[in-house]
Motif scaffolding. Sequence first.
Motif, PDB file in Angstrom:
ATOM      1  N   HIS A  34      44.702  43.728  39.498  1.00 18.89           N
ATOM      2  CA  HIS A  34      45.280  44.674  38.533  1.00 18.89           C
ATOM      3  C   HIS A  34      46.330  43.939  37.699  1.00 18.89           C
ATOM      4  O   HIS A  34      46.843  42.899  38.101  1.00 18.89           O
ATOM      5  CB  HIS A  34      45.871  45.903  39.217  1.00 18.89           C
ATOM      6  CG  HIS A  34      47.034  45.617  40.121  1.00 18.89           C
ATOM      7  ND1 HIS A  34      46.919  44.851  41.271  1.00 18.89           N
ATOM      8  CD2 HIS A  34      48.329  45.985  40.047  1.00 18.89           C
ATOM      9  CE1 HIS A  34      48.103  44.784  41.856  1.00 18.89           C
ATOM     10  NE2 HIS A  34      48.974  45.455  41.122  1.00 18.89           N
ATOM     11  N   ASP A  90      41.025  44.958  32.915  1.00 16.77           N
ATOM     12  CA  ASP A  90      41.917  45.196  31.783  1.00 16.77           C
ATOM     13  C   ASP A  90      41.796  44.036  30.792  1.00 16.77           C
ATOM     14  O   ASP A  90      42.103  42.891  31.118  1.00 16.77           O
ATOM     15  CB  ASP A  90      43.358  45.310  32.276  1.00 16.77           C
ATOM     16  CG  ASP A  90      44.359  45.651  31.182  1.00 16.77           C
ATOM     17  OD1 ASP A  90      43.999  45.625  29.990  1.00 16.77           O
ATOM     18  OD2 ASP A  90      45.518  45.928  31.539  1.00 16.77           O
ATOM     19  N   LYS A 120      33.784  46.762  35.146  1.00 12.83           N
ATOM     20  CA  LYS A 120      33.961  48.218  35.176  1.00 12.83           C
ATOM     21  C   LYS A 120      33.132  48.794  36.302  1.00 12.83           C
ATOM     22  O   LYS A 120      32.033  48.311  36.592  1.00 12.83           O
ATOM     23  CB  LYS A 120      33.522  48.841  33.841  1.00 12.83           C
ATOM     24  CG  LYS A 120      34.366  48.408  32.664  1.00 12.83           C
ATOM     25  CD  LYS A 120      35.762  48.921  32.774  1.00 12.83           C
ATOM     26  CE  LYS A 120      36.594  48.491  31.578  1.00 12.83           C
ATOM     27  NZ  LYS A 120      38.002  48.748  31.761  1.00 12.83           N
ATOM     28  N   SER A 129      35.939  49.533  41.629  1.00  9.96           N
ATOM     29  CA  SER A 129      37.043  50.139  40.900  1.00  9.96           C
ATOM     30  C   SER A 129      37.673  51.196  41.795  1.00  9.96           C
ATOM     31  O   SER A 129      36.985  52.096  42.277  1.00  9.96           O
ATOM     32  CB  SER A 129      36.515  50.781  39.605  1.00  9.96           C
ATOM     33  OG  SER A 129      37.546  51.480  38.966  1.00  9.96           O
ATOM     34  N   ASP A 172      43.349  50.086  36.241  1.00 10.77           N
ATOM     35  CA  ASP A 172      42.509  48.881  36.252  1.00 10.77           C
ATOM     36  C   ASP A 172      42.411  48.226  37.630  1.00 10.77           C
ATOM     37  O   ASP A 172      42.018  47.071  37.741  1.00 10.77           O
ATOM     38  CB  ASP A 172      43.031  47.866  35.229  1.00 10.77           C
ATOM     39  CG  ASP A 172      44.370  47.245  35.615  1.00 10.77           C
ATOM     40  OD1 ASP A 172      45.218  47.954  36.189  1.00 10.77           O
ATOM     41  OD2 ASP A 172      44.573  46.059  35.334  1.00 10.77           O
TER      42      ASP A 172
END
Length: 186
Positions: A56, A80, A92, A108, A115
């Motif tokens: 992250h 991100d 993603k 995720s 993120d």
Amino acid sequence: MKVYFHLSIDGFSNCYVITNETTKEAIIIDPGVITKEIIEQIEREKYKLVGVLITHNHSSHVRGLRTLRKIYSPVIYAADYEVAGSDTFLLKGDGIIRVANLSVGYMSITGHTNDSLVYKIGQILFTGDVLTAGLVGSTNSSYSKKSLLSNIRSKILSQQTDILVMPGHGPPTTVVAERNFNKNFN
């Protein structure tokens, strides 16, 4: 595969170097600070740094990217775009990629941040700030906390009991230890 742990006193964050001994390739997870020891390890063992995995976009997990990018040309994987601009390979949802000729699963897990990603390599989960020994990541609302706990239950605690958890801060733990002793799930 070998995993090397490096503690950054700045933010008390964990950085991991994962190596494929057959191909002599390396991956770094969460380069909060790139120390002389990390560079020496890569150079001494003649590893080719091929990827950087970001859990992250918090400074204590990405600050060392600038140093790495001055020395090496790894692919940077994150959820991100702002992590490394156009050099970021965006991840993603959930999936599997190949990095350093290793299968790297990614999930995720929103809640701590939008993120947040957890990576699975072999029998090890690299959880960033999503899950730490006995704790879960901080959130900014009750909705985010509910989302985080739900995602952890369905995506992490559902894993096999012998899976090792390497967090972004603090000591390692296991899936079974978190199922049995994390106060957020009991």
